[in-house]
Design an enzyme around this catalytic site. Structure first.
Site, short mmCIF file in Angstrom:
data_model
loop_
_atom_site.label_atom_id
_atom_site.label_comp_id
_atom_site.label_asym_id
_atom_site.label_seq_id
_atom_site.Cartn_x
_atom_site.Cartn_y
_atom_site.Cartn_z
N GLU A 8 0.82 -1.22 0.00
CA GLU A 8 0.00 0.00 0.00
C GLU A 8 0.85 1.26 0.00
O GLU A 8 0.45 2.28 -0.54
CB GLU A 8 -0.94 0.01 1.21
CG GLU A 8 -1.97 1.11 1.17
CD GLU A 8 -3.14 0.88 2.10
OE1 GLU A 8 -3.71 1.87 2.59
OE2 GLU A 8 -3.51 -0.29 2.34
N ASP A 104 -2.72 -2.94 3.27
CA ASP A 104 -3.13 -3.07 4.67
C ASP A 104 -4.25 -4.08 4.81
O ASP A 104 -5.18 -4.13 3.99
CB ASP A 104 -3.60 -1.71 5.21
CG ASP A 104 -2.44 -0.75 5.44
OD1 ASP A 104 -1.28 -1.20 5.31
OD2 ASP A 104 -2.69 0.42 5.73
N TYR A 309 0.55 -2.85 13.93
CA TYR A 309 -0.37 -2.07 13.09
C TYR A 309 -1.23 -1.14 13.94
O TYR A 309 -1.90 -1.58 14.88
CB TYR A 309 -1.26 -3.05 12.32
CG TYR A 309 -2.14 -2.40 11.27
CD1 TYR A 309 -1.60 -1.86 10.12
CD2 TYR A 309 -3.51 -2.35 11.46
CE1 TYR A 309 -2.41 -1.29 9.15
CE2 TYR A 309 -4.33 -1.78 10.49
CZ TYR A 309 -3.78 -1.24 9.35
OH TYR A 309 -4.59 -0.67 8.41
#
Length: 740
Positions: A8, A104, A309
């Site tokens: 991404e 993601d 994350y």
């Protein structure tokens, strides 16, 4: 043959490339013997604008609404078109046999990759990388356990439906309001209910009537006792006569201890962080905005690779993370955390730790440290603050509970009951980690529970036993007044967005449950952007840390259709989007409902009888079009903007700087430009730029010419941005990363 990997962001792509041995660096991708790794820049493809379907939509007119293309199409975003062509070129290579989606792991990440693949007409076999951190170990393990991309088809369909629904509702409702009232008015299913919550809180404050109350204390033997009503158990009375009567009777008697009860209690560490809770604590502790905290977390995740994350809505771990705890503790055994990490490694975890719950983890687990070695000196001071919050929270759940002995004492003066409590720490447990911070855990609810005690609680008590008597107790009446609800800060607004059930009108338990499960208004990934957008649209402003609605927002809430102000709309959508993601609902059925709903909205706006007027007009005229300008308060600046949405001219009047007042040390405002600029403080201190620079140089903290030049360049750049032109307004309703 080779495998193409699509990440991404460039930073993540380069990390994956390094792990996969792609050492050959090219423009926009890296290549190795078996893999080619390329990347997006966030979204490279988006939904087309209305004028892309027909030029007549370029001019905003009520008569052409609703804009309802038979099929919503995508287009390459012009600003990132070069990178799209690079990715598409790799997809077309004949030596590429399959593709790995490594964006993601979530609904929006799925959309980023699938739109690129669809626009590039890719028909090659697809796999999915689904990981929660970008450490070398996590990447290797992820590639060892790649998933079939077909498992995520329905997640992609749900993402497309969300994007298209926001486009249809946002574009049409925004254009209808703007055309009807000739003002820059935008609305959406997330931003408008957020404004409505702030407005409702404001009404509660405005309608609040303070009520006097009375509490009674008795001091005897070096201990302060609080009166407690025998019937209700309350420690207050709203009757002055009752309070005086109790005080008169108690003042004439002897205080007798009737019960001393000792209990051993345990206080467990607060849960691990999800993004919203971290943003709340960072706002409360350091004054960070939600966006600032997210950016710092993103840097710690992507650049330093020391935290997992950030965009997670879970405060739990999955069972498969437990075997990695030791490595994570070794990684954080540096600096101020070394001793605590060593202790944590010696702790024996229970068979079923309270912080592990697979059922409460959807896409990503709670924010915890990675196995990556930590270099604290490489972090900025603000990154250190966020890192410190996460590490202490992670270590605290591995420590034993805080054990304390609570002594509850009940006494009587005549027939009136007085009580007090005392605490004695037996084992600090996890609270040892916060000793240097005054015992603060960083969890606001935990702090409130242990800190919001009355004057007679939490005392160090002398030895007391049943039957002890204390003559001549000093009895006092204290008068107070009930307080209205507090205004929202960024931290408390985030919490309200996450759990907006209180602001629902329907009280539908099923909807309330869905809002709780899906994370409320917006997502952990988008709430910070939504709040920033509301500030930048001049719908909200800050006074200190408190958030206020502007006149523009208050008028907008009177004009916007009632459905768009309710959290229930998001609940309804999320229920159906979840069904689409799980294959229980066809996307065509959902979109048919959305189109019908959009038509209803436009009809309602057309029939609405209302007016909008600018209450912040100034006498200064726009140098471009000659119309009077509006005075607005940005988040950190005061500006003048043209009232004509098609003009877009603006200029900065003053800006809040990081320069501190030499008298009261508050941040000062900078009024004017260049050498003519003046620094002004709320305490009355004023200082011209020349004097300011002289003073700072004498103090050894001079503002460099480079700093001033950078500020002036930023101010010049911002002045050229048309903040309220028609195109910008249209985009407000459809930004995929803001309304999810």
């Amino acid at each position: 043959m080779k495998t193409l990997v699509i990440a991404e962001k460039p930073s993540v792509g380069r990390d994956i490339a390094r792990v996969l041995g792609c050492q050959k660096k090219e423009n926009g991708y890296q290549e190795g013997p078996s893999y080619v790794v390329t990347w997006a820049l966030g979204h490279l493809v988006t939904l087309q604008d209305p004028e892309d379907y027909d030029k007549k939509y370029k001019e905003w007119k009520m008569e052409v609404l609703p804009i309802m293309p038979e099929r919503l199409k995508t287009k390459v975003i012009p600003q990132t078109g070069k990178q799209f062509r690079i990715v598409a070129g790799q997809l077309e290579r004949k030596d590429i046999s399959r593709v790995v989606i490594a964006t993601d792991a979530g609904r929006e990440g799925e959309l980023v990759a699938r739109w690129i693949l669809d626009k590039a007409h890719c028909r090659k076999p697809l796999s999915r990388l689904w990981i929660s951190s970008v450490t070398d170990k996590a990447i290797r393990e992820g590639f060892d356990h790649l998933k079939d991309a077909k498992e995520y088809e329905n997640l992609y369909h749900a993402a497309v439906c969300r994007a298209e629904a926001d486009w249809l509702v946002g574009i049409n409702a925004t254009r209808a309001l703007t055309c009807k009232y000739n003002a820059q008015l935008s609305c959406g299913r997330v931003q408008t209910p957020t404004l409505a919550m702030i407005d409702r809180r404001e009404q509660e404050i405005r309608n609040f009537v303070p009520e006097p109350y009375y509490s009674i204390t008795a001091a005897a033997g070096g201990v302060v006792y609080t009166w407690r009503d025998a019937k209700s158990g309350g420690t207050r009375t709203f009757s002055k006569e009752r309070a005086q009567s109790v005080a008169d009777q108690a003042g004439q008697g002897v205080l007798t201890i009737v019960q001393v009860e000792k209990k051993e209690k345990r206080s467990s560490a607060p849960q691990l962080y999800d993004l919203t809770e971290l943003q709340r604590d960072a706002s409360q502790r350091f004054g960070f905005s939600a966006k600032q905290t997210l950016n710092l977390m993103q840097s710690l995740y992507e650049n330093h690779k020391v935290l997992t994350y950030p965009r997670t809505d879970s405060r739990y771990l999955t069972a498969d993370i437990l075997p990695t705890i030791r490595e994570r503790l070794e990684a954080v055994s540096v600096g101020p955390y070394r001793e605590a990490a060593v202790k944590a490694r010696k702790q024996k975890l229970p068979a079923h730790p309270s912080f592990v719950n697979d059922a409460k983890v959807s896409d990503h687990h709670a924010i915890i440290p990675t196995e990556q070695y930590v270099q604290l000196t490489a972090m900025s001071p603000d990154e250190r603050k966020i890192y410190d919050l996460v590490i202490r929270r992670f270590l605290s759940v591995l420590f034993p509970p805080c054990v304390y002995e609570e002594t509850a004492v009940t006494a009587k003066i005549g027939d009136e009951i007085f009580t007090t409590k005392g605490k004695r720490i037996l084992d600090k447990g996890w609270r040892e980690l916060y000793e240097n911070e005054g015992g603060r855990s960083g969890d606001s609810r935990e702090d409130e529970e242990l800190a919001s005690e009355s004057a007679s609680e939490g005392q160090e008590l002398p030895f007391l036993e049943n039957g002890q008597k204390f003559p001549n107790a000093r009895v006092k009446i204290r008068e107070g007044k009930t307080k209205p609800p507090a205004r929202f800060t960024e931290g408390t607004l985030l919490a309200a967005m996450e759990n907006p059930v209180r602001y629902m009108e329907s009280h539908d338990s099923k909807m309330a449950k869905v809002l709780g499960e899906t994370g409320g208004l917006g997502t952990v990934a988008t709430r910070a952007d939504i709040i920033e957008k509301l500030f930048n649209s001049f719908l909200m402003e800050k006074r200190g840390n408190e958030i206020y609605l502007t006149s523009k927002a208050k008028q907008l809430l009177k004009l916007v259709p009632s459905d768009l102000k309710k959290p229930e709309l998001t609940a309804q959508w999320e229920m159906k989007l979840t069904d689409i993601a799980k294959g229980r609902l066809k996307r065509e059925n959902f979109m048919r409902e959305i189109r019908s709903y959009t038509e209803e909205l436009i009809r309602e706006i057309r029939l609405e009888e209302g007016t909008f007027r600018h209450e912040n007009l100034t006498n200064k005229k726009c140098p471009n079009c000659g119309k009077r300008m509006l005075a607005v308060n940005g988040k950190n600046a005061k500006l003048l903007i043209c009232q004509d949405r098609n003009c877009g001219y603006r200029e900065t009047v003053s800006r809040l700087t990081n320069a501190r007042c030499p008298n009261c040390h508050k941040r000062m405002e900078m009024i004017g430009k260049g050498k003519d600029a003046v620094f002004v403080c709320s305490c009355g201190h004023k200082e011209r730029m020349e004097k300011f620079e002289e003073r700072r140089q004498k103090e050894g903290r001079g503002v460099s010419k480079k700093d001033v030049a950078r500020y002036m360049q930023r101010q010049k750049k911002e002045a050229q941005i048309p903040v309220n032109n028609a195109f910008a307004e249209a985009l407000k309703g459809i930004r995929l990363d803001e309304e999810s």
